[in-house]
Motif scaffolding. Structure first.
Motif: not given
Ligand code: BTN
Length: 280
Positions: A161-173
């Motif tokens: 397969g392939r190298y997948v990069v899952v990026g996640i950004g979540l506001n906490v405050l």
């Protein structure tokens, strides 16, 4: 050490203990600052470093969103030492038969993990990559990218397969609205006890499990779970080519179904942005 936390308050060791049995060679890294956790993992992958890695940053100096947009999370907290948002990327080799719907599956997993046990979902999903709270306020976003390493073993063996990069950004405050018409949402509204570190601890293992499940079964098992949180369903939308229509959920391959004057269309292109029509 495989759980290379440079900052002790993060649950790097706990996460490593949970995930390593599923992903041999897995490591967790927490950095005080990096340009972008996704850019960093993509650079490593292009250089042939495709080991499974969870990379967390307290600050990103060049965070990226979809379609070349910026992702900024520090805002009012700049220089205060407070970590106002959870920003991380998970990189791993994955070999699904069909990649369609991967970012939607990630959204479902993040929403379910952080929503707690509320009967009515509070964290909603806006196709294709956004997490929203009530009032159409953005809580976070997901950026999925894949890297190829020309000449590496992955290129030689399509099975890998392939190298997948899952990026996640979540506001906490809470985030300052900064001239935005709608102020963004934050995780503290969902759970007053959540910190970036606690949210990461809740998310890491289910996210890895979801990605491995996706590789085996595709998007179909996630489709009804997406539908439960689909913020666009039944609403008027305008496509970026100017066409208007009504959103009718997502197909079992993750395409947004929009009924327009030209009939039902399955929208898949990342170049098409979808926004509620004025007055919808
Ligand atoms: C979007 O809303 O368009 C997606 C935002 C994704 C932001 C995250 S933060 C961690 C990772 N690193 C980046 O530069 N982007 C993603």
């Amino acid at each position: 050490m495989s759980a290379a936390a440079l900052i002790p308050s993060w649950p790097a060791e706990d996460i490593w203990q949970q995930v390593e049995p599923l992903l041999p060679g897995f490591s967790v890294e927490v950095l005080a600052s990096v340009d972008s956790t996704s850019s960093e993992l993509m650079r490593r992958a292009r250089a042939g470093r495709t080991e499974p890695t969870l990379l967390v940053a307290e600050t990103q100096t060049a965070g990226r969103g979809r379609l070349g947009r910026q992702w900024r999370s520090a805002g009012a907290y700049e220089g205060t030492g407070v970590v106002p948002a959870l920003t991380f990327s998970l990189g791993l080799m994955l070999a699904p038969q069909d990649w369609s719907g991967l970012s939607l599956a990630v959204g479902v997993t993040v929403a379910e993990c952080l929503d707690g046990a509320s009967a009515e979902p509070r964290i909603r999903l806006k196709w294709p990559n956004d997490l929203w709270l009530a009032g159409d306020r953005k809580l976070g976003g997901i950026l999925v990218e894949t890297a190829t390493y020309a000449g590496g073993p992955a290129a030689a063996d399509a099975q890998q397969g392939r190298y997948v990069v899952v990026g996640i950004g979540l506001n906490v405050l809470p985030v300052l609205a900064d001239g935005l018409a709608t102020p963004p949402g934050c995780l503290r509204e969902v759970d007053g006890n959540l910190t970036a570190a606690r949210a990461l601890k809740r998310l890491a293992l289910p996210l890895v499990q979801a990605l491995l499940g996706f590789a085996e079964h595709g998007f179909a098992p996630f489709q009804p779970r997406f539908a439960r949180r689909d913020v666009l369903a039944g609403r008027g939308v305008t496509l970026s080519n100017g066409q208007q229509g009504t959103a009718h959920g997502v197909s079992d391959e993750g395409a947004l179904l929009v009924h327009t004057a030209a009939g039902m269309q399955a929208i898949t292109s990342a170049e098409i942005s979808v926004r509620p029509a004025a007055g919808a």
